[in-house]
Scaffold this motif. Structure first.
Motif, PDB file in Angstrom:
ATOM      1  N   VAL A  97       4.213   2.370   6.281  1.00 13.69           N
ATOM      2  CA  VAL A  97       4.727   2.719   7.602  1.00 13.69           C
ATOM      3  C   VAL A  97       5.861   1.766   7.966  1.00 13.69           C
ATOM      4  O   VAL A  97       5.896   0.635   7.500  1.00 13.69           O
ATOM      5  CB  VAL A  97       3.633   2.678   8.691  1.00 13.69           C
ATOM      6  CG1 VAL A  97       2.554   3.689   8.404  1.00 13.69           C
ATOM      7  CG2 VAL A  97       3.044   1.291   8.830  1.00 13.69           C
ATOM      8  N   GLN A  98       6.770   2.281   8.776  1.00 14.91           N
ATOM      9  CA  GLN A  98       7.860   1.442   9.262  1.00 14.91           C
ATOM     10  C   GLN A  98       7.777   1.407  10.780  1.00 14.91           C
ATOM     11  O   GLN A  98       7.726   2.449  11.438  1.00 14.91           O
ATOM     12  CB  GLN A  98       9.212   1.978   8.814  1.00 14.91           C
ATOM     13  CG  GLN A  98      10.341   1.037   9.120  1.00 14.91           C
ATOM     14  CD  GLN A  98      11.623   1.443   8.419  1.00 14.91           C
ATOM     15  OE1 GLN A  98      11.872   2.616   8.186  1.00 14.91           O
ATOM     16  NE2 GLN A  98      12.432   0.466   8.100  1.00 14.91           N
ATOM     17  N   ILE A 154       3.790  -6.860  13.012  1.00 21.18           N
ATOM     18  CA  ILE A 154       2.752  -7.888  13.030  1.00 21.18           C
ATOM     19  C   ILE A 154       1.669  -7.539  14.046  1.00 21.18           C
ATOM     20  O   ILE A 154       0.475  -7.785  13.813  1.00 21.18           O
ATOM     21  CB  ILE A 154       3.367  -9.276  13.304  1.00 21.18           C
ATOM     22  CG1 ILE A 154       4.310  -9.659  12.159  1.00 21.18           C
ATOM     23  CG2 ILE A 154       2.291 -10.334  13.497  1.00 21.18           C
ATOM     24  CD1 ILE A 154       3.687  -9.623  10.764  1.00 21.18           C
ATOM     25  N   ALA A 155       2.042  -6.931  15.161  1.00 22.12           N
ATOM     26  CA  ALA A 155       1.045  -6.496  16.145  1.00 22.12           C
ATOM     27  C   ALA A 155       0.102  -5.462  15.535  1.00 22.12           C
ATOM     28  O   ALA A 155      -1.114  -5.492  15.774  1.00 22.12           O
ATOM     29  CB  ALA A 155       1.742  -5.942  17.386  1.00 22.12           C
ATOM     30  N   VAL A 156       0.640  -4.549  14.723  1.00 18.77           N
ATOM     31  CA  VAL A 156      -0.197  -3.560  14.040  1.00 18.77           C
ATOM     32  C   VAL A 156      -1.135  -4.269  13.062  1.00 18.77           C
ATOM     33  O   VAL A 156      -2.335  -3.976  12.999  1.00 18.77           O
ATOM     34  CB  VAL A 156       0.661  -2.488  13.331  1.00 18.77           C
ATOM     35  CG1 VAL A 156      -0.164  -1.663  12.345  1.00 18.77           C
ATOM     36  CG2 VAL A 156       1.318  -1.579  14.365  1.00 18.77           C
ATOM     37  N   ARG A 194      -0.466   5.247  14.927  1.00 21.05           N
ATOM     38  CA  ARG A 194      -0.053   6.310  15.849  1.00 21.05           C
ATOM     39  C   ARG A 194       0.162   5.746  17.260  1.00 21.05           C
ATOM     40  O   ARG A 194       1.135   6.097  17.938  1.00 21.05           O
ATOM     41  CB  ARG A 194      -1.128   7.409  15.889  1.00 21.05           C
ATOM     42  CG  ARG A 194      -0.705   8.680  16.568  1.00 21.05           C
ATOM     43  CD  ARG A 194      -1.762   9.786  16.475  1.00 21.05           C
ATOM     44  NE  ARG A 194      -2.168  10.048  15.106  1.00 21.05           N
ATOM     45  CZ  ARG A 194      -3.360   9.718  14.567  1.00 21.05           C
ATOM     46  NH1 ARG A 194      -4.263   9.094  15.288  1.00 21.05           N
ATOM     47  NH2 ARG A 194      -3.642  10.000  13.320  1.00 21.05           N
ATOM     48  N   SER A 195      -0.700   4.852  17.685  1.00 19.54           N
ATOM     49  CA  SER A 195      -0.568   4.299  19.036  1.00 19.54           C
ATOM     50  C   SER A 195       0.585   3.308  19.144  1.00 19.54           C
ATOM     51  O   SER A 195       1.039   3.006  20.245  1.00 19.54           O
ATOM     52  CB  SER A 195      -1.872   3.634  19.468  1.00 19.54           C
ATOM     53  OG  SER A 195      -2.086   2.439  18.753  1.00 19.54           O
ATOM     54  N   ALA A 196       1.068   2.818  18.010  1.00 22.65           N
ATOM     55  CA  ALA A 196       2.167   1.839  18.004  1.00 22.65           C
ATOM     56  C   ALA A 196       3.538   2.486  17.897  1.00 22.65           C
ATOM     57  O   ALA A 196       4.550   1.835  18.140  1.00 22.65           O
ATOM     58  CB  ALA A 196       1.987   0.849  16.840  1.00 22.65           C
ATOM     59  N   GLU A 197       3.574   3.751  17.502  1.00 18.47           N
ATOM     60  CA  GLU A 197       4.870   4.413  17.286  1.00 18.47           C
ATOM     61  C   GLU A 197       5.479   4.905  18.589  1.00 18.47           C
ATOM     62  O   GLU A 197       4.862   5.138  19.561  1.00 18.47           O
ATOM     63  CB  GLU A 197       4.711   5.588  16.306  1.00 18.47           C
ATOM     64  CG  GLU A 197       4.334   5.113  14.933  1.00 18.47           C
ATOM     65  CD  GLU A 197       4.112   6.240  13.944  1.00 18.47           C
ATOM     66  OE1 GLU A 197       4.465   6.023  12.776  1.00 18.47           O
ATOM     67  OE2 GLU A 197       3.589   7.301  14.309  1.00 18.47           O
TER      68      GLU A 197
END
Length: 97
Positions: free
Chosen positions: A31-32, A40-42, A94-97
């Motif tokens: 993932v990008q 880093i949060a992910v 998904r929640s980070a995108e």
């Protein structure tokens, strides 16, 4: 010890995951994210889930690109534990995108 999934079972499980590929030895997804801090949060969120499940992915970090690799080393390949971890990684991404 967790039971290994067959090649057919891995293919079926991959159909329910987002952008994962693999075979009975391991499954992976790249993932990008928007920035290095986002990536880093992910990773931090995945670490919390991995600790809770007591099942840890291999994670390769390249700037804002993350590659997750899941395999149950003690079983010698992919088990349902890997599929569950992959699902939770999908939710985090998904929640980070």
């Amino acid at each position: 010890m967790a039971d290994l999934l067959t090649a057919e079972a891995v293919r079926e499980e991959l159909g329910g995951l987002t952008d994962w590929s693999g075979d009975p030895t391991a499954i992976s997804r790249t993932v990008q994210l928007g920035s290095f801090p986002d990536a880093i949060a992910v990773v931090d969120r995945v670490a919390v889930v991995a600790e809770r499940l007591d099942h840890h992915p291999d994670i390769d970090i390249r700037w804002r690109t993350l590659t997750f690799r899941c395999a149950t080393h003690s079983a010698g390949g992919v088990t349902h534990r890997d599929v569950e971890l992959a699902r939770q990684i999908d939710d985090i991404v998904r929640s980070a995108e």
